[in-house]
Design an enzyme around this catalytic site. Structure first.
Site, PDB file in Angstrom:
ATOM      1  N   CYS A  37      25.920  63.075  44.957  1.00  0.00           N
ATOM      2  CA  CYS A  37      26.852  62.718  43.967  1.00  0.00           C
ATOM      3  C   CYS A  37      28.008  62.017  43.833  1.00  0.00           C
ATOM      4  CB  CYS A  37      27.259  64.511  43.144  1.00  0.00           C
ATOM      5  SG  CYS A  37      28.678  63.093  41.576  1.00  0.00           S
ATOM      6  N   CYS A  71      31.402  62.888  42.803  1.00  0.00           N
ATOM      7  CA  CYS A  71      32.416  64.225  43.165  1.00  0.00           C
ATOM      8  C   CYS A  71      30.956  65.189  43.641  1.00  0.00           C
ATOM      9  CB  CYS A  71      33.315  65.518  41.864  1.00  0.00           C
ATOM     10  SG  CYS A  71      32.173  64.493  40.353  1.00  0.00           S
ATOM     11  N   SER A  72      31.069  65.569  42.789  1.00  0.00           N
ATOM     12  CA  SER A  72      30.382  67.127  43.284  1.00  0.00           C
ATOM     13  C   SER A  72      28.627  67.993  43.024  1.00  0.00           C
ATOM     14  CB  SER A  72      30.440  68.142  44.026  1.00  0.00           C
ATOM     15  OG  SER A  72      31.605  68.760  42.514  1.00  0.00           O
ATOM     16  N   CYS A  73      28.640  67.252  41.944  1.00  0.00           N
ATOM     17  CA  CYS A  73      27.604  67.232  40.224  1.00  0.00           C
ATOM     18  C   CYS A  73      26.456  67.738  40.786  1.00  0.00           C
ATOM     19  CB  CYS A  73      27.557  66.971  39.484  1.00  0.00           C
ATOM     20  SG  CYS A  73      29.171  65.819  38.404  1.00  0.00           S
TER      21      CYS A  73
HETATM   22 FE    FE Z   1      29.793  65.199  40.633  1.00  0.00          FE
END
Ligand code: FE
Length: 198
Positions: free
Chosen positions: A106, A109-111
């Protein structure tokens, strides 16, 4: 020169600020503490990579399930009693082959599809991984211990808010014929992110 920035001096620690927000919400009957505890419980007990491992093992032993999984991941994982949050509208399952290695990230971010493959590890959220895996994927994979032959094509998939991915790793040849329950035990989170092969 002032000895300390007045803004910094007024700012308390992260923990204190979190506690203060939580207390303020609780005072207003918004049950923040309960919600945080519930999320902690879900994250550690239910959103675990073993969910994804069950999906992978089923796909290995059941060709019809594999077809359904590749056609509509979200609907297929529900067959195993697994769920995804409403905003994870699509689960796209990416099938590795001897000549294709899929990798997910991602960049924003961190999905992840966290209810299926578990919460993202720290390195997945790291700026280093997010920025470099799309530019120099072969090098990043090598640094993470996955040396791919030059003829293996690497496909990097950037997660969005509503489209989540999981990698369907190849079944190791020596495990052919194993029972499904035993296969579940060999599938790792990193293999479902695509930074490892089994
Ligand atoms: Fe994310």
């Amino acid at each position: 020169m002032p000895d300390q920035d007045p803004v910094i001096r007024r700012t308390t620690s992260m923990e204190q600020r979190v506690d203060a927000i939580q207390a303020a919400l609780d005072e207003r009957g918004m049950k923040a503490t309960e919600a945080v505890e519930e999320l902690n419980h879900l994250a550690t007990e239910q959103w675990v990579p073993q969910n994804g491992a069950r999906v992978v093992a089923r796909a290995w032993v059941d060709a019809a399930f594999r077809e359904r999984l590749l056609a509509n991941g979200r609907a297929a994982v529900e067959e195993l009693g697994l769920f995804m949050p409403k905003h994870h509208r699509h689960l796209v399952v990416l099938e590795n082959t001897p000549t294709v290695q899929n990798v997910i990230c991602c960049t924003l971010c961190s999905c992840t599809a966290f209810t299926i493959i578990g919460l993202p590890p720290d390195w997945y959220k790291d700026f280093e991984y997010r920025s470099r895996v799309v530019r120099e994927s072969r090098t990043v994979l090598r640094e993470m211990g996955l040396e791919l032959a030059p003829e293996v094509e690497i496909r990097v998939w950037d997660t969005t808010a509503d489209t989540r991915y999981m990698v369907l790793p190849m079944q190791p040849p020596e495990t052919m014929g194993w029972p499904e329950e035993k296969l579940v035990g060999i599938v790792t989170r990193d293999a479902m992110i695509g930074v490892a092969r089994l």
